[in-house]
Design a protein around this motif. Sequence first.
Motif, PDB file in Angstrom:
ATOM      1  N   PRO A 140       0.850  -1.210   0.000  1.00 46.66           N
ATOM      2  CA  PRO A 140       0.000   0.000   0.000  1.00 46.66           C
ATOM      3  C   PRO A 140       0.875   1.245   0.000  1.00 46.66           C
ATOM      4  N   VAL A 141       0.502   2.233  -0.785  1.00 46.54           N
ATOM      5  CA  VAL A 141       1.404   3.371  -0.982  1.00 46.54           C
ATOM      6  C   VAL A 141       1.687   4.109   0.324  1.00 46.54           C
ATOM      7  N   GLU A 142       0.735   4.127   1.258  1.00 47.06           N
ATOM      8  CA  GLU A 142       0.990   4.832   2.513  1.00 47.06           C
ATOM      9  C   GLU A 142       2.025   4.107   3.367  1.00 47.06           C
ATOM     10  N   GLU A 143       2.266   2.823   3.077  1.00 45.73           N
ATOM     11  CA  GLU A 143       3.296   2.069   3.785  1.00 45.73           C
ATOM     12  C   GLU A 143       4.617   2.037   3.020  1.00 45.73           C
ATOM     13  N   PHE A 144       4.617   2.577   1.821  1.00 45.03           N
ATOM     14  CA  PHE A 144       5.800   2.503   0.963  1.00 45.03           C
ATOM     15  C   PHE A 144       6.888   3.468   1.405  1.00 45.03           C
ATOM     16  N   TYR A 145       6.481   4.650   1.888  1.00 44.65           N
ATOM     17  CA  TYR A 145       7.448   5.671   2.300  1.00 44.65           C
ATOM     18  C   TYR A 145       7.853   5.427   3.747  1.00 44.65           C
ATOM     19  N   THR A 146       9.139   5.233   3.980  1.00 41.22           N
ATOM     20  CA  THR A 146       9.601   4.942   5.339  1.00 41.22           C
ATOM     21  C   THR A 146      10.467   6.046   5.920  1.00 41.22           C
ATOM     22  N   GLY A 147      10.824   7.050   5.142  1.00 36.33           N
ATOM     23  CA  GLY A 147      11.655   8.154   5.608  1.00 36.33           C
ATOM     24  C   GLY A 147      12.014   9.034   4.432  1.00 36.33           C
ATOM     25  N   VAL A 148      12.808  10.053   4.698  1.00 35.55           N
ATOM     26  CA  VAL A 148      13.217  10.956   3.617  1.00 35.55           C
ATOM     27  C   VAL A 148      14.043  10.166   2.593  1.00 35.55           C
ATOM     28  N   LYS A 149      13.505  10.024   1.402  1.00 33.15           N
ATOM     29  CA  LYS A 149      14.147   9.289   0.307  1.00 33.15           C
ATOM     30  C   LYS A 149      14.442   7.840   0.677  1.00 33.15           C
ATOM     31  N   ALA A 208       6.209  17.101   5.404  1.00 30.51           N
ATOM     32  CA  ALA A 208       6.564  16.133   6.441  1.00 30.51           C
ATOM     33  C   ALA A 208       7.748  15.330   5.893  1.00 30.51           C
ATOM     34  N   PRO A 209       8.398  14.537   6.728  1.00 28.98           N
ATOM     35  CA  PRO A 209       9.522  13.739   6.223  1.00 28.98           C
ATOM     36  C   PRO A 209       9.144  12.788   5.093  1.00 28.98           C
ATOM     37  N   THR A 210       7.891  12.367   5.061  1.00 29.00           N
ATOM     38  CA  THR A 210       7.382  11.534   3.975  1.00 29.00           C
ATOM     39  C   THR A 210       6.040  12.103   3.513  1.00 29.00           C
ATOM     40  N   PRO A 211       5.588  11.754   2.318  1.00 25.62           N
ATOM     41  CA  PRO A 211       4.210  12.082   1.942  1.00 25.62           C
ATOM     42  C   PRO A 211       3.250  11.416   2.930  1.00 25.62           C
TER      43      PRO A 211
END
Length: 301
Positions: A140-149, A208-211
């Motif tokens: 799921p895209v909301e779980e894909f981002y774990t931090g800045v880059k 925020a640090p992530t989307p």
Amino acid sequence: MEFLRPAGWEEALAAKAAHPDAVPIAGGTDVMVELTFGRRRPERLLDLSRIGDLYEWEVGPGSVRLGAAVPYARILEHLRAELPGLALAARTVGSPQIRNRGSVGGNLGAASPAGDSHPPLLAAGAEVEAVSVRGTRSIPVEEFYTGVKRTALAEDELIRAVHIARADGPQQFSKVGTRNAMVIAVCAFALALHPATRTVRTGIGSAAPTPVRARAAEEFLDGALAEGGLWDRGGALAPSLVRRFADLCADACDPIDDVRGSAAYRRRAVAVMARRTLIWAWEDLRGGTGGDRAEGGARCA
């Protein structure tokens, strides 16, 4: 620097398994900038440009399977009706040359909080198809981002496609930048109304640090629309309701001060964009003139 250029998908997966440090490249709109300015010097590049499957898309009854390397220009040309929020964001990406090479898969892989595709992907409800020699999984895209880059991809995984729910209601996107075109977002906001499930989804970028999604704002608006019977009768939204939604969206932010804007400015801008996009989208749902605005592209707040 070693340059790996697989001819097919299985060969690409094998190369990534053998060389987990290899940096994938297709359009190159992010990676080449980092190389040019010396911000990054990987030992290996994994060129995926010969893999035709990554440049294809498929429209199903409920979702679109978007190959990781499908350029933004193709989204604008062929998928505006199915993915209106993403198409609006695509209009704001760089120059025509960048839109002809840059892709959603590349934006996801770079995982910059300021990536233009992230807010509409969050609002639409997207899933990332991650593949390795070990198999395929859906993130799921909301779980894909774990931090800045940083992302949830394993070292041996590549993004093959993104699965995005087809729009069942109005979608909007707004972006604030230091000028009107060819600019990195100071902050961005996307909103999607889902009448079929009577829910609202949001996406916030560069604040925020992530989307992130403004989940408290979504829950508040879901409850207010249901309690007021507004999904059925399509009445006007009370100004107090819109203001509360906007304030909750701003509360979901965790911004910083940087050269493009202050944290306080970002919070304020997100509130303004949340208010405006909600009004635009609700007008669309009621059959007003919002659709004409959406056709014209994203607006500055």
